[in-house]
Design a protein around this motif. Structure first.
Motif, mmCIF file in Angstrom:
data_model
loop_
_atom_site.group_PDB
_atom_site.id
_atom_site.type_symbol
_atom_site.label_atom_id
_atom_site.label_comp_id
_atom_site.label_asym_id
_atom_site.label_seq_id
_atom_site.Cartn_x
_atom_site.Cartn_y
_atom_site.Cartn_z
ATOM 1 N N LEU A 1 0.827 -1.211 0.000
ATOM 2 C CA LEU A 1 0.000 0.000 0.000
ATOM 3 C C LEU A 1 0.864 1.265 0.000
ATOM 4 O O LEU A 1 0.554 2.242 -0.694
ATOM 5 N N LEU A 2 1.952 1.251 0.782
ATOM 6 C CA LEU A 2 2.841 2.407 0.806
ATOM 7 C C LEU A 2 3.512 2.614 -0.550
ATOM 8 O O LEU A 2 3.616 3.748 -1.047
ATOM 9 N N SER A 3 3.940 1.518 -1.177
ATOM 10 C CA SER A 3 4.553 1.611 -2.500
ATOM 11 C C SER A 3 3.559 2.132 -3.523
ATOM 12 O O SER A 3 3.904 2.953 -4.397
ATOM 13 N N SER A 4 2.299 1.688 -3.413
ATOM 14 C CA SER A 4 1.262 2.167 -4.334
ATOM 15 C C SER A 4 1.049 3.667 -4.176
ATOM 16 O O SER A 4 0.931 4.411 -5.173
ATOM 17 N N PHE A 5 1.013 4.151 -2.938
ATOM 18 C CA PHE A 5 0.811 5.572 -2.689
ATOM 19 C C PHE A 5 1.981 6.397 -3.226
ATOM 20 O O PHE A 5 1.782 7.416 -3.902
ATOM 21 N N LEU A 6 3.203 5.943 -2.949
ATOM 22 C CA LEU A 6 4.372 6.672 -3.429
ATOM 23 C C LEU A 6 4.471 6.628 -4.951
ATOM 24 O O LEU A 6 4.871 7.614 -5.589
ATOM 25 N N TRP A 7 4.088 5.476 -5.527
ATOM 26 C CA TRP A 7 4.092 5.380 -6.998
ATOM 27 C C TRP A 7 3.119 6.379 -7.598
ATOM 28 O O TRP A 7 3.421 7.033 -8.592
ATOM 29 N N ARG A 8 1.943 6.503 -6.971
ATOM 30 C CA ARG A 8 0.950 7.468 -7.463
ATOM 31 C C ARG A 8 1.499 8.898 -7.401
ATOM 32 O O ARG A 8 1.325 9.681 -8.331
ATOM 33 N N LEU A 9 2.188 9.256 -6.323
ATOM 34 C CA LEU A 9 2.770 10.592 -6.211
ATOM 35 C C LEU A 9 3.850 10.819 -7.277
ATOM 36 O O LEU A 9 3.870 11.849 -7.951
ATOM 37 N N ALA A 10 4.757 9.838 -7.415
ATOM 38 C CA ALA A 10 5.843 9.982 -8.385
ATOM 39 C C ALA A 10 5.298 10.072 -9.807
ATOM 40 O O ALA A 10 5.764 10.886 -10.621
ATOM 41 N N GLN A 11 4.287 9.231 -10.100
ATOM 42 C CA GLN A 11 3.690 9.253 -11.438
ATOM 43 C C GLN A 11 3.036 10.608 -11.723
ATOM 44 O O GLN A 11 3.175 11.173 -12.805
ATOM 45 N N GLY A 12 2.312 11.127 -10.742
ATOM 46 C CA GLY A 12 1.658 12.418 -10.918
ATOM 47 C C GLY A 12 2.655 13.546 -11.098
ATOM 48 O O GLY A 12 2.471 14.415 -11.972
ATOM 49 N N TRP A 13 3.706 13.558 -10.271
ATOM 50 C CA TRP A 13 4.734 14.599 -10.412
ATOM 51 C C TRP A 13 5.393 14.531 -11.781
ATOM 52 O O TRP A 13 5.648 15.555 -12.423
ATOM 53 N N MET A 14 5.690 13.315 -12.231
ATOM 54 C CA MET A 14 6.362 13.150 -13.519
ATOM 55 C C MET A 14 5.481 13.666 -14.657
ATOM 56 O O MET A 14 5.945 14.419 -15.526
ATOM 57 N N MET A 15 4.206 13.280 -14.672
ATOM 58 C CA MET A 15 3.326 13.689 -15.757
ATOM 59 C C MET A 15 3.058 15.196 -15.723
ATOM 60 O O MET A 15 2.995 15.852 -16.768
ATOM 61 N N ASN A 16 2.891 15.742 -14.522
ATOM 62 C CA ASN A 16 2.673 17.188 -14.417
ATOM 63 C C ASN A 16 3.894 17.970 -14.904
ATOM 64 O O ASN A 16 3.775 18.980 -15.611
ATOM 65 N N ALA A 17 5.087 17.499 -14.507
ATOM 66 C CA ALA A 17 6.310 18.178 -14.933
ATOM 67 C C ALA A 17 6.488 18.090 -16.444
ATOM 68 O O ALA A 17 6.850 19.073 -17.103
ATOM 69 N N ALA A 18 6.198 16.900 -17.000
ATOM 70 C CA ALA A 18 6.329 16.730 -18.449
ATOM 71 C C ALA A 18 5.336 17.615 -19.192
ATOM 72 O O ALA A 18 5.681 18.274 -20.183
ATOM 73 N N SER A 19 4.090 17.667 -18.708
ATOM 74 C CA SER A 19 3.067 18.480 -19.370
ATOM 75 C C SER A 19 3.416 19.970 -19.291
ATOM 76 O O SER A 19 3.303 20.697 -20.284
ATOM 77 N N LYS A 20 3.829 20.431 -18.123
ATOM 78 C CA LYS A 20 4.158 21.843 -17.953
ATOM 79 C C LYS A 20 5.308 22.246 -18.857
ATOM 80 O O LYS A 20 5.253 23.268 -19.560
#
Length: 553
Positions: free
Chosen positions: A57-76
């Protein structure tokens, strides 16, 4: 790789943050895999399962954060880069010599700056995820090596064979993508023509039928090429999927046969190989987007090369400039411009031209169609660079770095000028001059000025030309150039233009250079210049012959 060149230059100059986030997301994917695999070995240990569930569960939560940061940074970063690319393309078009910009064409520039750049916007986030998928596959292979080195060799062997087959399919897909791009351009050209000439097509059934048949043929050609692409992509996808399944089967069937291993290792290795499926499918599915983006990037870079100019940056405040506003005369000294023919040689030459225009005078440029009048005007404006000779201000040549200051002397209404509501070039609208112009041109009952824009431009062709003249005069330039301005006016307003408006402009000290065929009003000019076969003579000196065309050097 044109896409990589473009992104490396503009969109992803600093790849490290994005790549680190992608690797972090891939590592968290691996944490999910290892927690699940470890749980398979601890099914009879409730405490161990509970600990692994927390890790999962902790890995899933951290993966979600990392994935979101990566996509937001790429889009911006991507959207910022696309904005820069679009504006830079416009700056290149402005900085390029006019013949180069015209050779590229407005439709091609619009296509590249609009829909084709949008393909990059759609493809790059997918490519970032694909990079993450590659990292996930590599980490899964490393984890698989900790379980069984033989299992890694089996997977790599099947991936190598599949990679050869996939590579051949990729080459065919790229070729088909180029063909589709050309077919789409041909269909777009035919469609635009029909939509621009709806009135003409309605009045000529043969023309309508032929144009529609041509568009239908282009649509059918595009359909065939897209069908070929779809069939080839189906083959590509199938081979990719089969490669994955063969690798998984190799672990299950070959690994026990070639090595001494227990059932648990085979199960864990098979699960690890199965975990690779999602990133593999992601990479395979993203490839059409990559091909489209690669084609768009190639087209964008080709347009940049055709323009042959670096982006024209805004002039820095306080930067030195040349002030020509106090000029007494403008002119050309031996200026020559040759239009290039289809084979690259000169097809038509204007010049050498020796010309002097005195400030405050009214000059008419006359001559038959095709004689070179428009080319002469473009040369005088500094839009067509003189291949020989030079532009003059008060008898002195205009240097290349002062050409922009020279062009700032002119307000122009071309025969095909595009009038818009926005008054981008107007200097001031607060002194009543705009209202005076609308009254004098008899437009005040149809149009007003709201802010820095006309209230409408939905008018007849002649009325739109009058608005274009209003917009040009609001630029407050000392020289006004008109190209067949009166051609679209009624007989009444044509007479008013020559007998009232031109004298009024002269009284205000405005130098007028007008291309005209209205021989009934030639007496309204101070000077009449006749263009013949690319040469220039004063109309009051008929004995001076026009020069022959200048041979190519």
């Amino acid at each position: 790789m044109d896409l990589w060149r473009l992104l490396r230059r503009d969109a992803l100059r600093n790849l490290q943050p994005l790549m680190l986030l992608a690797v972090l997301a891939a590592a968290l994917n691996l944490a999910l895999l290892t927690s699940l695999n470890d749980a398979l070995l601890l099914l009879d240990d409730p405490n161990g399962l509970q600990r692994l569930l927390i890790i999962f569960l902790l890995s899933s939560f951290l993966w979600r954060l990392a994935q979101g940061w990566m996509m937001n940074a790429a889009s911006k970063r991507l959207q910022a880069a696309l904005a820069v690319l679009r504006v830079d393309l416009l700056r290149r078009a402005l900085a390029a010599d006019l013949p180069d910009s015209m050779a590229v064409g407005t439709s091609r520039l619009s296509q590249v700056a609009g829909p084709e750049l949008q393909l990059l916007a759609q493809a790059v986030p997918t490519l970032v995820i694909s990079f993450q998928s590659v990292a996930a596959i590599l980490l899964c292979l490393l984890y698989l090596a900790t379980l069984s080195q033989a299992a890694v060799l089996i997977v790599l062997g099947f991936l190598a064979v599949g990679g050869i087959l996939i590579g051949r399919s990729v080459i065919r897909l790229e070729t088909l993508s180029e063909t589709i791009h050309e077919a789409e351009g041909a269909l777009s050209e035919r469609s635009d023509h029909i939509l621009r000439t709806l009135r003409e097509c309605k009045l000529n059934r043969r023309r309508s039928a032929n144009a529609l048949a041509d568009a239908t043929a282009c649509a059918e050609a595009l359909r065939r090429e897209r069908h070929k692409f779809g069939a080839e992509y189906s083959h590509y996808f199938t081979v990719s999927e089969l490669t994955y399944y063969m690798a998984l089967a190799g672990i299950i069937f070959l690994l026990p046969a070639i090595t001494t291993t227990d059932v648990a290792t085979v199960v864990l290795a098979g699960h690890a190989a199965a975990f690779i499926a999602y990133p593999v499918i992601t990479i395979v599915a993203s490839y059409p987007s990559y091909i489209a983006a690669e084609t768009a990037a190639r087209s964008f870079l080709a347009v940049e090369a055709d323009l042959g100019a670096t982006p024209q940056l805004p002039r820095r405040k306080g930067a030195p400039t040349v002030d020509y506003t106090g000029f007494a005369t403008l002119g050309m000294d031996g200026a020559t411009f040759r239009h290039a023919g289809r084979d690259g040689s000169g097809s038509f030459t204007v010049g050498p031209v020796d010309l002097t225009v005195e400030r405050g005078s009214t000059v008419f440029i006359t001559g038959h169609n095709g004689a070179g009048k428009s080319t002469l005007v473009h040369m005088l404006l500094g839009l067509y660079p003189a291949q020989r000779g030079s532009l003059l201000v008060d008898g002195a040549p205009v240097p290349a770095d002062a050409l922009a200051s020279y062009r700032d002397l002119f307000a122009v209404v071309f025969s095909d000028s595009d009038i818009t509501r926005q008054l981008y070039g107007a200097v001031s609208l607060d002194d009543g001059f705009a209202e005076e112009l609308l009254d004098r041109l008899e437009m005040s009952d149809k149009v007003a000025i709201d802010g820095r824009a006309f209230t409408t431009v939905e008018l007849s062709q002649g009325q739109r030309k009058r608005l274009a003249l209003v917009a040009a005069l609001l630029e407050r330039k000392p020289v006004l150039v008109l190209d067949e301005w009166a051609a679209d006016q009624s007989p009444y307003f044509r007479r008013k233009f020559y007998r009232e408006i031109l004298p009024w402009l002269k009284a205000r000290g405005i130098t007028v250079i007008a291309v005209t065929h209205d021989d009934a009003y030639f007496d309204a000019a101070d000077v009449q210049l006749q263009v013949e076969r690319g040469g220039l003579r004063r109309a009051d000196a008929p004995g001076v012959p026009a020069p022959d065309l200048i041979p190519a050097p």
